[in-house]
Scaffold this active site. Structure first.
Site, PDB file in Angstrom:
ATOM      1  N   CYS A  27      47.508  37.315  30.811  1.00 26.07           N
ATOM      2  CA  CYS A  27      47.778  38.508  31.607  1.00 26.07           C
ATOM      3  C   CYS A  27      48.633  39.525  30.866  1.00 26.07           C
ATOM      4  O   CYS A  27      48.454  40.735  31.029  1.00 26.07           O
ATOM      5  CB  CYS A  27      48.429  38.136  32.936  1.00 26.07           C
ATOM      6  SG  CYS A  27      49.922  37.127  32.793  1.00 26.07           S
ATOM      7  N   HIS A  80      53.691  36.102  35.635  1.00 22.70           N
ATOM      8  CA  HIS A  80      52.492  36.904  35.800  1.00 22.70           C
ATOM      9  C   HIS A  80      52.836  38.337  35.400  1.00 22.70           C
ATOM     10  O   HIS A  80      54.009  38.734  35.437  1.00 22.70           O
ATOM     11  CB  HIS A  80      51.983  36.850  37.243  1.00 22.70           C
ATOM     12  CG  HIS A  80      50.625  37.440  37.432  1.00 22.70           C
ATOM     13  ND1 HIS A  80      49.567  37.164  36.596  1.00 22.70           N
ATOM     14  CD2 HIS A  80      50.139  38.330  38.351  1.00 22.70           C
ATOM     15  CE1 HIS A  80      48.497  37.824  36.986  1.00 22.70           C
ATOM     16  NE2 HIS A  80      48.819  38.554  38.049  1.00 22.70           N
ATOM     17  N   ASP A  96      46.066  44.570  39.034  1.00 22.75           N
ATOM     18  CA  ASP A  96      46.155  43.142  38.740  1.00 22.75           C
ATOM     19  C   ASP A  96      44.732  42.615  38.570  1.00 22.75           C
ATOM     20  O   ASP A  96      43.965  42.537  39.530  1.00 22.75           O
ATOM     21  CB  ASP A  96      46.865  42.408  39.886  1.00 22.75           C
ATOM     22  CG  ASP A  96      46.994  40.912  39.656  1.00 22.75           C
ATOM     23  OD1 ASP A  96      46.519  40.416  38.612  1.00 22.75           O
ATOM     24  OD2 ASP A  96      47.573  40.227  40.532  1.00 22.75           O
TER      25      ASP A  96
END
Length: 204
Positions: A27, A80, A96
């Site tokens: 990520c 994250h 996201d």
């Protein structure tokens, strides 16, 4: 360019979800690539865009509405990373690539659905956020992807096909970004509740 669930008054600053550069479990690099795209395409002022790392001291943070979620249960990540866009008009959106929510998603919706609240969680699950200007992130972030290798050198998850992100000063500083110690790294560190309050009071 518009995305489902987003007002036509807002111009999406990235490619569509399916057209974004994406590698599962990377990520931090996915968001770096989004920042790179925004800068290259000059779709908005760079001072409106931020990389946001979510973690805590125990590296155990629940996030709901993730693609790997089971029913209504959260995924427990060690960290994250998402992209935050704060517009001049005072609107804020989260990008996201791992969520089932709209891409992008209005901050208020993402906060309610994906972050929810720390109130009912045990302290070890309370979230913190490191909010980093995109320009700073592009200049300072570096990863040799060693955190995704087993001790025998095998990959935990296949890496991106493009070369590692490096700077002239560093080949690996990911830990400084994941850390929620405000005395190290770049950007500003917030408790989740403090950051949500800040976002509700004013723009970034």
């Amino acid at each position: 360019m518009y995305e489902e669930g987003v007002s036509s008054e807002y111009t999406v600053i990235t490619p569509s979800r399916k057209e974004c550069v994406y590698t599962s479990c990377y990520c931090e690099e996915n968001v770096w690539k989004l920042c790179e795209y925004v800068k290259a395409q000059d779709v908005c002022a760079m001072d409106e865009v931020y990389a946001v790392f979510i973690s805590n001291e125990r590296k155990t943070i629940p996030i709901w509405k993730q693609k790997s979620s089971r029913e209504n249960e959260p995924v427990i990540w060690d960290y994250h990373v998402v992209l935050l866009h704060c517009t001049r008009q005072g609107q804020s959106f989260i990008y996201d690539l791992d969520t089932v929510l709209p891409f992008p998603c209005p901050f208020g919706v993402y906060s309610k659905e994906a972050f929810q609240t720390d109130v009912h969680l045990r302290p070890e699950f309370w979230r913190k956020l490191r909010v980093i200007p995109a320009v700073t992130y592009l200049k300072q972030f570096a990863s040799d992807r060693s955190h995704m290798k087993y001790s025998n050198g095998a990959w935990r998850m296949p890496p991106p096909a493009y070369p590692c992100v490096q700077t002239t000063e560093s080949k690996m500083n990911l830990d400084d970004f994941i850390s929620m110690d405000a005395t190290v790294g770049c950007g500003e560190v917030y408790k989740l509740s403090d950051f949500v309050d800040r976002m509700h009071r004013k723009s970034c």
